[in-house]
Write a protein that holds these residues in place. Structure first.
Motif, PDB file in Angstrom:
ATOM      1  N   PRO A 215     112.578  20.731 -29.798  1.00  0.00           N
ATOM      2  CA  PRO A 215     113.431  19.612 -29.370  1.00  0.00           C
ATOM      3  C   PRO A 215     112.746  18.258 -29.529  1.00  0.00           C
ATOM      4  CG  PRO A 215     113.467  21.387 -27.762  1.00  0.00           C
ATOM      5  CD  PRO A 215     112.373  21.714 -28.718  1.00  0.00           C
ATOM      6  N   ARG A 216     113.501  17.293 -30.019  1.00  0.00           N
ATOM      7  CA  ARG A 216     113.032  15.905 -30.115  1.00  0.00           C
ATOM      8  C   ARG A 216     113.546  15.164 -28.883  1.00  0.00           C
ATOM      9  NH1 ARG A 216     116.460  14.565 -34.934  1.00  0.00           N
ATOM     10  NH2 ARG A 216     117.744  15.962 -33.670  1.00  0.00           N
ATOM     11  N   ILE A 217     112.630  14.582 -28.141  1.00  0.00           N
ATOM     12  CA  ILE A 217     112.986  13.984 -26.853  1.00  0.00           C
ATOM     13  C   ILE A 217     112.704  12.489 -26.865  1.00  0.00           C
ATOM     14  CG2 ILE A 217     112.489  13.979 -24.378  1.00  0.00           C
ATOM     15  CD1 ILE A 217     111.846  16.949 -24.619  1.00  0.00           C
ATOM     16  N   GLY A 218     113.724  11.713 -26.553  1.00  0.00           N
ATOM     17  CA  GLY A 218     113.575  10.276 -26.391  1.00  0.00           C
ATOM     18  C   GLY A 218     113.417   9.932 -24.925  1.00  0.00           C
ATOM     19  N   VAL A 219     112.403   9.154 -24.600  1.00  0.00           N
ATOM     20  CA  VAL A 219     112.099   8.817 -23.204  1.00  0.00           C
ATOM     21  C   VAL A 219     112.522   7.373 -22.937  1.00  0.00           C
ATOM     22  CG1 VAL A 219     110.324   8.674 -21.430  1.00  0.00           C
ATOM     23  CG2 VAL A 219     110.171  10.436 -23.218  1.00  0.00           C
ATOM     24  N   ALA A 220     113.404   7.195 -21.977  1.00  0.00           N
ATOM     25  CA  ALA A 220     113.947   5.870 -21.684  1.00  0.00           C
ATOM     26  C   ALA A 220     112.935   4.995 -20.960  1.00  0.00           C
ATOM     27  CB  ALA A 220     115.211   5.997 -20.835  1.00  0.00           C
ATOM     28  N   ALA A 221     112.944   3.722 -21.303  1.00  0.00           N
ATOM     29  CA  ALA A 221     112.212   2.721 -20.540  1.00  0.00           C
ATOM     30  C   ALA A 221     112.936   2.475 -19.221  1.00  0.00           C
ATOM     31  CB  ALA A 221     112.108   1.434 -21.339  1.00  0.00           C
ATOM     32  N   LEU A 222     112.284   1.818 -18.308  1.00  0.00           N
ATOM     33  CA  LEU A 222     112.896   1.461 -17.029  1.00  0.00           C
ATOM     34  C   LEU A 222     113.472   0.051 -17.069  1.00  0.00           C
ATOM     35  CD1 LEU A 222     113.409   1.999 -13.981  1.00  0.00           C
ATOM     36  CD2 LEU A 222     111.122   1.046 -13.561  1.00  0.00           C
ATOM     37  N   ASN A 223     112.737  -0.871 -17.658  1.00  0.00           N
ATOM     38  CA  ASN A 223     113.093  -2.287 -17.607  1.00  0.00           C
ATOM     39  C   ASN A 223     113.833  -2.735 -18.865  1.00  0.00           C
ATOM     40  OD1 ASN A 223     111.692  -3.005 -15.056  1.00  0.00           O
ATOM     41  ND2 ASN A 223     109.883  -2.326 -16.206  1.00  0.00           N
ATOM     42  N   HIS A 225     114.686  -4.282 -22.346  1.00  0.00           N
ATOM     43  CA  HIS A 225     113.875  -4.451 -23.556  1.00  0.00           C
ATOM     44  C   HIS A 225     112.556  -3.686 -23.467  1.00  0.00           C
ATOM     45  CE1 HIS A 225     115.978  -8.568 -24.517  1.00  0.00           C
ATOM     46  NE2 HIS A 225     116.831  -7.629 -24.104  1.00  0.00           N
ATOM     47  N   ALA A 226     112.566  -2.566 -22.723  1.00  0.00           N
ATOM     48  CA  ALA A 226     111.354  -1.757 -22.523  1.00  0.00           C
ATOM     49  C   ALA A 226     110.213  -2.597 -21.949  1.00  0.00           C
ATOM     50  CB  ALA A 226     110.926  -1.083 -23.821  1.00  0.00           C
ATOM     51  N   GLY A 227     110.575  -3.563 -21.115  1.00  0.00           N
ATOM     52  CA  GLY A 227     109.583  -4.397 -20.446  1.00  0.00           C
ATOM     53  C   GLY A 227     109.125  -5.599 -21.236  1.00  0.00           C
ATOM     54  N   GLU A 228     109.496  -5.661 -22.524  1.00  0.00           N
ATOM     55  CA  GLU A 228     109.109  -6.805 -23.385  1.00  0.00           C
ATOM     56  C   GLU A 228     107.610  -7.094 -23.282  1.00  0.00           C
ATOM     57  OE1 GLU A 228     110.291  -8.970 -26.377  1.00  0.00           O
ATOM     58  OE2 GLU A 228     111.957  -8.386 -25.093  1.00  0.00           O
ATOM     59  N   GLY A 229     106.801  -6.026 -23.459  1.00  0.00           N
ATOM     60  CA  GLY A 229     105.352  -6.201 -23.440  1.00  0.00           C
ATOM     61  C   GLY A 229     104.790  -6.615 -22.096  1.00  0.00           C
ATOM     62  N   GLY A 230     105.493  -6.316 -21.014  1.00  0.00           N
ATOM     63  CA  GLY A 230     105.028  -6.656 -19.675  1.00  0.00           C
ATOM     64  C   GLY A 230     105.667  -7.882 -19.080  1.00  0.00           C
ATOM     65  N   LEU A 231     106.492  -8.592 -19.868  1.00  0.00           N
ATOM     66  CA  LEU A 231     107.143  -9.794 -19.331  1.00  0.00           C
ATOM     67  C   LEU A 231     108.194  -9.456 -18.280  1.00  0.00           C
ATOM     68  CD1 LEU A 231     107.650 -11.912 -22.603  1.00  0.00           C
ATOM     69  CD2 LEU A 231     105.963 -12.279 -20.776  1.00  0.00           C
ATOM     70  N   PHE A 232     108.887  -8.300 -18.449  1.00  0.00           N
ATOM     71  CA  PHE A 232     109.976  -7.940 -17.539  1.00  0.00           C
ATOM     72  C   PHE A 232     109.615  -6.745 -16.670  1.00  0.00           C
ATOM     73  CE2 PHE A 232     112.767  -9.384 -21.322  1.00  0.00           C
ATOM     74  CZ  PHE A 232     112.520 -10.715 -21.033  1.00  0.00           C
ATOM     75  N   GLY A 233     108.353  -6.512 -16.434  1.00  0.00           N
ATOM     76  CA  GLY A 233     107.905  -5.368 -15.656  1.00  0.00           C
ATOM     77  C   GLY A 233     106.877  -4.570 -16.438  1.00  0.00           C
ATOM     78  N   SER A 259     114.058   1.384 -25.319  1.00  0.00           N
ATOM     79  CA  SER A 259     115.011   0.568 -24.576  1.00  0.00           C
ATOM     80  C   SER A 259     116.269   1.380 -24.268  1.00  0.00           C
ATOM     81  CB  SER A 259     115.369  -0.670 -25.393  1.00  0.00           C
ATOM     82  OG  SER A 259     116.217  -1.520 -24.646  1.00  0.00           O
ATOM     83  N   ALA A 260     116.626   1.421 -22.998  1.00  0.00           N
ATOM     84  CA  ALA A 260     117.711   2.301 -22.567  1.00  0.00           C
ATOM     85  C   ALA A 260     119.069   1.889 -23.118  1.00  0.00           C
ATOM     86  CB  ALA A 260     117.766   2.334 -21.037  1.00  0.00           C
ATOM     87  N   ASP A 261     119.248   0.624 -23.493  1.00  0.00           N
ATOM     88  CA  ASP A 261     120.573   0.194 -23.938  1.00  0.00           C
ATOM     89  C   ASP A 261     120.897   0.656 -25.356  1.00  0.00           C
ATOM     90  OD1 ASP A 261     118.789  -1.503 -25.186  1.00  0.00           O
ATOM     91  OD2 ASP A 261     119.831  -3.355 -24.663  1.00  0.00           O
ATOM     92  N   THR A 262     119.898   1.137 -26.107  1.00  0.00           N
ATOM     93  CA  THR A 262     120.159   1.648 -27.452  1.00  0.00           C
ATOM     94  C   THR A 262     119.750   3.110 -27.629  1.00  0.00           C
ATOM     95  OG1 THR A 262     118.028   0.784 -28.205  1.00  0.00           O
ATOM     96  CG2 THR A 262     119.959  -0.614 -28.533  1.00  0.00           C
ATOM     97  N   LEU A 263     119.009   3.659 -26.670  1.00  0.00           N
ATOM     98  CA  LEU A 263     118.513   5.022 -26.795  1.00  0.00           C
ATOM     99  C   LEU A 263     119.638   6.032 -26.942  1.00  0.00           C
ATOM    100  CD1 LEU A 263     116.472   7.309 -26.700  1.00  0.00           C
ATOM    101  CD2 LEU A 263     116.271   6.964 -24.228  1.00  0.00           C
ATOM    102  N   MET A 264     120.688   5.911 -26.115  1.00  0.00           N
ATOM    103  CA  MET A 264     121.741   6.914 -26.167  1.00  0.00           C
ATOM    104  C   MET A 264     122.536   6.845 -27.465  1.00  0.00           C
ATOM    105  SD  MET A 264     122.746   9.532 -24.496  1.00  0.00           S
ATOM    106  CE  MET A 264     122.131   9.257 -22.841  1.00  0.00           C
ATOM    107  N   VAL A 276     115.135  11.682 -21.715  1.00  0.00           N
ATOM    108  CA  VAL A 276     114.637  11.614 -20.341  1.00  0.00           C
ATOM    109  C   VAL A 276     115.039  10.256 -19.777  1.00  0.00           C
ATOM    110  CG1 VAL A 276     112.598  11.485 -18.864  1.00  0.00           C
ATOM    111  CG2 VAL A 276     112.720  13.209 -20.673  1.00  0.00           C
ATOM    112  N   ALA A 277     115.905  10.272 -18.763  1.00  0.00           N
ATOM    113  CA  ALA A 277     116.346   9.048 -18.094  1.00  0.00           C
ATOM    114  C   ALA A 277     115.524   8.865 -16.829  1.00  0.00           C
ATOM    115  CB  ALA A 277     117.830   9.124 -17.752  1.00  0.00           C
ATOM    116  N   GLN A 278     115.238   7.614 -16.481  1.00  0.00           N
ATOM    117  CA  GLN A 278     114.379   7.354 -15.333  1.00  0.00           C
ATOM    118  C   GLN A 278     115.105   7.487 -13.996  1.00  0.00           C
ATOM    119  OE1 GLN A 278     111.060   6.992 -15.651  1.00  0.00           O
ATOM    120  NE2 GLN A 278     111.390   7.296 -17.860  1.00  0.00           N
TER     121      GLN A 278
END
Length: 346
Positions: A215-223, A225-233, A259-264, A276-278
């Motif tokens: 299985p190929r598994i995509g792991v969702a970010a929490l923040n 833009h996936a945190g934007e390099g730490g700018l958003f978390g 990034s969760a908005d495009t992962l699905m 994997v959703a957070q």
């Protein structure tokens, strides 16, 4: 000569004031159900008779005292009576301790039967968490209750879309959740490396059981833009990226944090077999927008097979004869697929 073995599945009726009874009645005459399994219902026989009449089904509800007595057919619905008849007086569409207790007892009995090997899996109709609590049972829902009944410390909820339902995977698409039935504030404190790795391991194991070799598994970010390099978390840097690294070290084909908005969208289009959703709504909203009524709830990590519809009691639509049955049929099909042995020799 080999003979087809249809698994014996228990369907719990769910909350009698909700859509569970009519969903079961509505799908009972469907030939697909009886081609997949030998179903038996745990609940109240009179409630099921009312549901059959509501749906215009010419089905005889057959009260039984043991599972061995069940002789299901499109016109015969065996019902193992669980709980008392006080549920007959509960108003439709209300949270009531009486229906909460009856739903609880049905799940407990179904789990006992499954653990004892008397049934090969269970499919649950929705219960009311408020009614469950009113009856004195402090569980967030089926998932946590079944985990306790089975003595399972490692478990997770997966929402699953069968093959060909709004996704391109030949084995379907699953979404496992790191955190589940809890507040957002609490969920943020529960997201850690170990929980992410565990969710990915359980998702991998389930998708392998459903036919995906690797299985190929995509792991969702929490923040955003996936945190934007730490700018958003920084949870992506501190928690999720290290978790993905551990997954890959363990041989899991994992990618993320994404990034969760495009992962699905990517998963829908075939890039991943599981996600994997957070937290609860991160996975639920996206998958249900793809195909809510076809989605199946699968409990990961249990020593028994358990699936469910992916919707709730729908009190606002209950007992109107219009409840959707697609999800129950999909849940039955998935449970039958997960039963380890489908053939035997006479």
């Amino acid at each position: 000569m080999p003979a087809t073995h249809l698994p014996l599945l228990a369907l719990t009726m769910g909350d009698a004031a909700g859509v569970g009874p009519e969903v079961i009645a509505g799908c009972w005459a469907d030939a697909r159900v009886h081609a997949l399994c030998r179903p038996v219902v745990l609940g109240n026989p009179e409630i099921l008779r009312r549901a059959c009449r509501l749906r215009g089904q010419s089905i005889e509800v057959q009260p039984i005292s043991t599972i061995a007595e069940a002789t299901p057919s499109p016109t015969t619905l065996p019902c193992l009576a669980v709980g008392g008849d006080d549920v007959l007086d509960v108003p439709i569409g209300t949270h009531d301790a009486r229906t909460g207790q009856a739903a609880y007892l049905a799940v407990v009995e179904a789990a006992r039967l499954a653990l004892a090997g008397q049934i090969e899996g269970l499919v649950t109709a929705p219960l009311s968490k408020a009614a469950l609590h009113a009856a004195g049972h402090d569980y967030p829902g089926h998932t946590e209750l079944l985990a306790e009944l089975c003595g399972t410390p490692r478990f997770a909820m997966m929402l699953y879309l069968p093959p060909g339902v709004a996704n391109r995977s030949p084995c379907g698409l699953g979404v496992a959740h790191v955190t589940l039935h809890t507040s957002m504030r609490t969920a943020l404190d529960m997201i850690n490396v170990e929980a992410n790795v565990e969710a990915a391991e359980l998702a991998r194991d389930m998708m392998q059981r459903l036919g995906v070799a690797a299985p190929r598994i995509g792991v969702a970010a929490l923040n955003p833009h996936a945190g934007e390099g730490g700018l958003f978390g920084d949870e992506e840097i501190r928690i999720i990226a290290p978790a993905v690294a551990q997954m890959r070290q363990a041989g899991i084909d994992a990618t993320g944090p994404l990034s969760a908005d495009t992962l699905m969208i990517a998963a829908r289009d075939g890039a991943f077999d599981a996600v994997v959703a957070q937290y609860h709504d991160q996975g639920h909203i996206a998958l249900k927008l793809l195909a809510m009524h076809a989605a199946v709830n699968v409990t990961l990590g249990l020593p028994i097979v358990r699936t469910s519809v992916a919707h709730g009691t729908a009190f606002d639509r209950a007992w109107q004869g219009t409840a959707e049955t697609t999800g129950m049929i999909a849940a039955i099909e998935t449970a039958a697929k997960l039963v380890p042995t489908r053939t035997r020799r006479d």
